[in-house]
Design a protein around this motif. Structure first.
Motif, PDB file in Angstrom:
ATOM      1  N   LEU A 245       7.851  -9.175   7.364  1.00 58.55           N
ATOM      2  CA  LEU A 245       6.596  -9.058   8.104  1.00 58.55           C
ATOM      3  C   LEU A 245       5.472  -8.424   7.312  1.00 58.55           C
ATOM      4  O   LEU A 245       4.299  -8.717   7.556  1.00 58.55           O
ATOM      5  CB  LEU A 245       6.820  -8.212   9.373  1.00 58.55           C
ATOM      6  N   PHE A 246       5.809  -7.557   6.379  1.00 59.40           N
ATOM      7  CA  PHE A 246       4.825  -6.593   5.891  1.00 59.40           C
ATOM      8  C   PHE A 246       4.191  -6.990   4.562  1.00 59.40           C
ATOM      9  O   PHE A 246       4.848  -7.511   3.666  1.00 59.40           O
ATOM     10  CB  PHE A 246       5.483  -5.220   5.728  1.00 59.40           C
ATOM     11  N   ARG A 247       2.911  -6.652   4.467  1.00 60.68           N
ATOM     12  CA  ARG A 247       2.210  -6.690   3.189  1.00 60.68           C
ATOM     13  C   ARG A 247       2.002  -5.272   2.651  1.00 60.68           C
ATOM     14  O   ARG A 247       2.081  -5.033   1.457  1.00 60.68           O
ATOM     15  CB  ARG A 247       0.861  -7.391   3.344  1.00 60.68           C
ATOM     16  N   TYR A 248       1.717  -4.305   3.558  1.00 64.91           N
ATOM     17  CA  TYR A 248       1.497  -2.919   3.138  1.00 64.91           C
ATOM     18  C   TYR A 248       1.853  -1.998   4.304  1.00 64.91           C
ATOM     19  O   TYR A 248       0.981  -1.584   5.074  1.00 64.91           O
ATOM     20  CB  TYR A 248       0.035  -2.719   2.729  1.00 64.91           C
ATOM     21  N   PRO A 249       3.143  -1.680   4.466  1.00 64.09           N
ATOM     22  CA  PRO A 249       3.581  -0.846   5.612  1.00 64.09           C
ATOM     23  C   PRO A 249       3.102   0.595   5.472  1.00 64.09           C
ATOM     24  O   PRO A 249       3.763   1.426   4.862  1.00 64.09           O
ATOM     25  CB  PRO A 249       5.105  -0.955   5.560  1.00 64.09           C
ATOM     26  N   PHE A 250       1.970   0.887   6.090  1.00 70.23           N
ATOM     27  CA  PHE A 250       1.232   2.124   5.826  1.00 70.23           C
ATOM     28  C   PHE A 250       1.644   3.287   6.731  1.00 70.23           C
ATOM     29  O   PHE A 250       1.566   4.448   6.337  1.00 70.23           O
ATOM     30  CB  PHE A 250      -0.262   1.829   6.006  1.00 70.23           C
ATOM     31  N   ARG A 251       2.035   2.998   7.983  1.00 64.81           N
ATOM     32  CA  ARG A 251       2.367   4.060   8.935  1.00 64.81           C
ATOM     33  C   ARG A 251       3.620   3.703   9.727  1.00 64.81           C
ATOM     34  O   ARG A 251       3.840   2.539  10.063  1.00 64.81           O
ATOM     35  CB  ARG A 251       1.214   4.292   9.924  1.00 64.81           C
ATOM     36  N   ILE A 252       4.410   4.722  10.029  1.00 61.58           N
ATOM     37  CA  ILE A 252       5.565   4.548  10.911  1.00 61.58           C
ATOM     38  C   ILE A 252       5.590   5.698  11.907  1.00 61.58           C
ATOM     39  O   ILE A 252       5.370   6.861  11.539  1.00 61.58           O
ATOM     40  CB  ILE A 252       6.892   4.466  10.122  1.00 61.58           C
TER      41      ILE A 252
ATOM     42  N   ILE B 116       7.218   6.699  -1.334  1.00 60.82           N
ATOM     43  CA  ILE B 116       6.969   6.411   0.081  1.00 60.82           C
ATOM     44  C   ILE B 116       5.511   6.688   0.436  1.00 60.82           C
ATOM     45  O   ILE B 116       4.793   7.365  -0.305  1.00 60.82           O
ATOM     46  CB  ILE B 116       7.904   7.231   0.994  1.00 60.82           C
ATOM     47  N   TYR B 117       5.095   6.171   1.606  1.00 59.59           N
ATOM     48  CA  TYR B 117       3.727   6.402   2.061  1.00 59.59           C
ATOM     49  C   TYR B 117       3.658   7.172   3.366  1.00 59.59           C
ATOM     50  O   TYR B 117       2.803   8.013   3.567  1.00 59.59           O
ATOM     51  CB  TYR B 117       2.969   5.076   2.204  1.00 59.59           C
ATOM     52  N   SER B 118       4.567   6.858   4.287  1.00 63.18           N
ATOM     53  CA  SER B 118       4.492   7.454   5.616  1.00 63.18           C
ATOM     54  C   SER B 118       5.867   7.944   6.030  1.00 63.18           C
ATOM     55  O   SER B 118       6.893   7.436   5.557  1.00 63.18           O
ATOM     56  CB  SER B 118       3.970   6.423   6.624  1.00 63.18           C
ATOM     57  N   ILE B 119       5.889   8.941   6.930  1.00 64.03           N
ATOM     58  CA  ILE B 119       7.158   9.505   7.390  1.00 64.03           C
ATOM     59  C   ILE B 119       7.134   9.723   8.893  1.00 64.03           C
ATOM     60  O   ILE B 119       6.084   9.902   9.503  1.00 64.03           O
ATOM     61  CB  ILE B 119       7.482  10.846   6.701  1.00 64.03           C
TER      62      ILE B 119
END
Length: 360
Positions: A59-66, A331-334
């Motif tokens: 699905l993702f191009r840039y999974p920025f937040r979770i 990683i970007y988001s946690i």
């Protein structure tokens, strides 16, 4: 070793420490306010190995937040081709549906900067439309339906993040540079502004506040249980901690200092380092993702460096450094669950972007 050699070494060490003392005193007394403190080390440092969670869909191009609430997980795709938000069952991460369709119609979004759970509903922020949208779950619970969208006041300059304060109020950074935060009601109206950018750059504070505010772009999180609002800078290494119950405010600045920038055509051009990319305030601590990569290295490597941070910095609710986790993924988001001692993170460098870390 001769006695005079020992004496010379001791004198040199004392002189060096004295100069350090003068420098630190000068910074605190002449440049920063009394509530600004430096930090350089963490009492604990640990390594964490991640477990990749296999997804059955691409699905993702840039999974920025979770973010996760109950048995639902949402992953935000910053550059989503069709939709910006994706809903999953948790903890299985079975894909359920997508929301936040990309487009310029009244019911579509031009961007999504962040999203928040509140009262079992989901709020999103579209900076390009300057719009807050509220969504609710369908009766089956497997999709999110758009309920209402509100346009923010024209006085609010391009908000790039938000935190929900209570049932009637949200907080966004103030990018005019006049204050630190804008307080907005759920109808999009500006209630008031508060705080100021805790910078020692007096020239920028006097002459180029909007550029300074851009350089001080910060990611926010608020925990209503303890009244703690945390802001971390995308550039440099600054964490601000506001206790909104007792009105105290503490600023912690790491070795990389405050955000650095140059002015070009009225805009702030970042220099220095990439700093933090996410923050979560739990009931007992503040968890952040830290990069620490210099822009010189980013340019020199020309896209060959992994994108993201390989560190999770943990601070107390008073902003004191507690623990530094060194990761085996960038990683970007946690999202942190202190009960199960679990961190779920996004890795923008991988086709399988969800990673699980266990700590304790």
């Amino acid at each position: 070793m001769f006695l005079e050699d020992i004496t010379l070494k001791n004198d040199t060490r004392c002189l060096f420490l004295f100069f350090l003392f003068l420098i630190s005193c000068g910074k605190k007394d002449k440049e920063y306010a009394d509530n600004v403190y430096a930090y350089s080390e963490f009492p604990q440092e640990k390594e964490l190995k991640g477990e990749v969670i296999e997804l059955d869909t691409a699905l993702f191009r840039y999974p920025f937040r979770i973010r996760i609430e109950g048995d639902k997980a949402i992953v935000m795709d910053l550059h989503g081709s069709d939709c910006y938000g994706h809903l999953f069952q948790y903890p299985s991460f079975q894909y359920l549906s997508s929301f936040g369709s990309r487009g310029d119609s009244p019911t579509e979004m031009l961007s999504m900067e962040n999203f928040r759970f509140h009262n079992h509903k989901v709020w999103t922020l579209d900076a390009n439309k300057s719009e807050l949208t509220r969504l609710d779950y369908s009766s089956s619970g497997d999709s999110l339906l758009r309920e209402e969208a509100v346009t923010l006041d024209e006085d609010i300059l391009r908000p790039l993040d938000f935190a929900i304060y209570n049932d009637t109020t949200v907080i966004v950074p103030d990018y005019s540079g006049e204050n630190r935060f804008c307080w907005i009601n759920h109808n999009g109206k500006l209630i008031n502004k508060s705080g100021s950018i805790p910078s020692a750059n007096e020239e920028a504070l006097q002459n180029t506040r909007p550029a300074l505010a851009q350089a001080w772009r910060s990611f926010l999180d608020y925990n209503p249980h303890n009244g703690t609002l945390a802001a971390v800078t995308q550039l440099g290494e600054v964490i601000e901690v506001y206790n909104l119950k007792d009105s105290t405010h503490v600023v912690r600045i790491g070795d990389h200092g405050e955000p650095e920038f140059k002015i070009s055509d009225g805009y702030g051009i970042p220099v220095g380092i990439m700093g933090f990319s996410d923050v979560q305030v739990t009931d007992s601590a503040i968890y952040t993702v830290f990069h620490g990569t210099t822009f010189k290295d980013i340019v020199r490597q020309s896209g060959r460096l992994p994108d993201g941070g390989k560190y999770i910095y943990v601070f107390s609710l008073e902003g004191e450094p507690k623990c530094k986790y060194v990761l085996d993924h960038y990683i970007y988001s946690i999202w942190v669950d202190e009960v199960t001692k679990t961190v779920i993170a996004t890795d923008v460098n991988s086709d399988q972007p969800i990673v699980k870390f266990s700590f304790g």
